[in-house]
Design an enzyme around this catalytic site. Sequence first.
Site, PDB file in Angstrom:
ATOM      1  N   HIS A   6       3.024 -13.779   1.927  1.00 28.59           N
ATOM      2  CA  HIS A   6       3.962 -14.158   0.864  1.00 28.59           C
ATOM      3  C   HIS A   6       4.646 -15.480   1.221  1.00 28.59           C
ATOM      4  O   HIS A   6       4.678 -15.861   2.399  1.00 28.59           O
ATOM      5  CB  HIS A   6       5.043 -13.077   0.698  1.00 28.59           C
ATOM      6  CG  HIS A   6       5.894 -12.907   1.905  1.00 28.59           C
ATOM      7  ND1 HIS A   6       5.612 -12.010   2.916  1.00 28.59           N
ATOM      8  CD2 HIS A   6       7.031 -13.553   2.302  1.00 28.59           C
ATOM      9  CE1 HIS A   6       6.527 -12.099   3.855  1.00 28.59           C
ATOM     10  NE2 HIS A   6       7.398 -13.034   3.515  1.00 28.59           N
ATOM     11  N   HIS A  37       6.776 -21.644   3.329  1.00 33.95           N
ATOM     12  CA  HIS A  37       5.621 -21.379   4.192  1.00 33.95           C
ATOM     13  C   HIS A  37       5.081 -19.975   3.976  1.00 33.95           C
ATOM     14  O   HIS A  37       5.770 -19.101   3.447  1.00 33.95           O
ATOM     15  CB  HIS A  37       6.015 -21.548   5.659  1.00 33.95           C
ATOM     16  CG  HIS A  37       7.052 -20.569   6.087  1.00 33.95           C
ATOM     17  ND1 HIS A  37       8.405 -20.799   5.926  1.00 33.95           N
ATOM     18  CD2 HIS A  37       6.946 -19.322   6.622  1.00 33.95           C
ATOM     19  CE1 HIS A  37       9.075 -19.746   6.363  1.00 33.95           C
ATOM     20  NE2 HIS A  37       8.210 -18.831   6.792  1.00 33.95           N
TER      21      HIS A  37
HETATM   22  P1  AMP Z   1       9.134 -15.320   6.145  1.00 30.83           P
HETATM   23  O1  AMP Z   1       7.705 -15.156   6.565  1.00 30.83           O
HETATM   24  O2  AMP Z   1       9.275 -15.907   4.780  1.00 30.83           O
HETATM   25  O3  AMP Z   1       9.932 -14.083   6.367  1.00 30.83           O
HETATM   26  O4  AMP Z   1       9.754 -16.432   7.088  1.00 30.83           O
HETATM   27  C1  AMP Z   1       9.799 -16.291   8.478  1.00 30.83           C
HETATM   28  C2  AMP Z   1      11.112 -16.790   8.997  1.00 30.83           C
HETATM   29  O5  AMP Z   1      11.265 -18.176   8.803  1.00 30.83           O
HETATM   30  C3  AMP Z   1      12.309 -16.144   8.313  1.00 30.83           C
HETATM   31  O6  AMP Z   1      12.889 -15.205   9.187  1.00 30.83           O
HETATM   32  C4  AMP Z   1      13.234 -17.315   8.057  1.00 30.83           C
HETATM   33  O7  AMP Z   1      14.535 -17.013   8.490  1.00 30.83           O
HETATM   34  C5  AMP Z   1      12.647 -18.415   8.913  1.00 30.83           C
HETATM   35  N1  AMP Z   1      13.038 -19.768   8.547  1.00 30.83           N
HETATM   36  C6  AMP Z   1      13.623 -20.559   9.445  1.00 30.83           C
HETATM   37  N2  AMP Z   1      13.921 -21.748   8.890  1.00 30.83           N
HETATM   38  C7  AMP Z   1      13.523 -21.709   7.601  1.00 30.83           C
HETATM   39  C8  AMP Z   1      13.583 -22.651   6.516  1.00 30.83           C
HETATM   40  N3  AMP Z   1      14.103 -23.874   6.641  1.00 30.83           N
HETATM   41  N4  AMP Z   1      13.084 -22.277   5.329  1.00 30.83           N
HETATM   42  C9  AMP Z   1      12.536 -21.060   5.198  1.00 30.83           C
HETATM   43  N5  AMP Z   1      12.458 -20.121   6.182  1.00 30.83           N
HETATM   44  C10 AMP Z   1      12.962 -20.442   7.390  1.00 30.83           C
END
Ligand code: AMP
Length: 265
Positions: free
Chosen positions: A119, A207
């Site tokens: 996702h 991402h």
């Molecule tokens: P997710 O796979 O979307 O859960 O993202 C993994 C981690 O990336 C999350 O725990 C977010 O806190 C972290 N993250 C750190 N910096 C960022 C940023 N600038 N934008 C989006 N996600 C971030």
Amino acid sequence: MNKGALALLNVYGGDSSDEEVPGPRVSTKREFRHDSDDASKPSKLPVPREFMDTSVDAENIDNPALHGGRVRSFRHVRGNWATFVYVPVEARAGIDELVSYAESITPPDFGVQRAYDYHISLTKTVILKHHWIKPFVDAIKTTFVGFNKFVVFFDEVRVYSNEEKTRTFLGLQTNSGHDSLVSIVHVLDRCLAEFNLPPFYEDPSFHLSVAWCVGDRERDFAHYLPRINAHLAELKTARSQDNWYILVDRLVCKIGNKMFEFHVK
Ligand code: AMP
């Protein structure tokens, strides 16, 4: 030109009702207690459960052994629903190959694990009270008007960690769809603000997390990033382009174990 619109269609997974919310139903009926021990005392209306029950659910205290050692950011509290909005992404063979490569070059003690729930997050994980679920979903539904489908490409691998620094992620960052994703995030941030919930990152880095490990390994992973990105570049020429982009035509709002899907028309 805005000819499409995001509209709430149904609950993800075949449930056709967007009214239904997870967890035990709370009776809104007023109950007058008849106290046979002291009939002279006036009966009291009971306090609704969602206002009084904030105790930690003993059956749901986090057990990291049950989910690969991951540490949850939130303890499960009755009446609180972990909520986030994201773009769902289907699995891709090219990404599998990339993760296999990352696993093969990083030391085993990193404990790299594959991510399966692909996702792109558009909100942080926030906590919704049970009685906010419907208004929150309705707010998203009514605010999402006039969005077109768009394409995002996965550009390069970056390392992320969660705010608590308990988990480190390898993510495929998307720069190409950044502006379109930012406009969706602005809409979602406004909905979150109505419920006093925190916005997404001020400087979002959109991402797709493809792998993760326990602990703060950002610096350790940084050492392997150039090789992983070089391999990504090779895979991009060797494998079909379909592996490296997605069409964003729907969003999902996950609330507890319930998913509400929004489509671009
Ligand atoms: P997710 O796979 O979307 O859960 O993202 C993994 C981690 O990336 C999350 O725990 C977010 O806190 C972290 N993250 C750190 N910096 C960022 C940023 N600038 N934008 C989006 N996600 C971030």
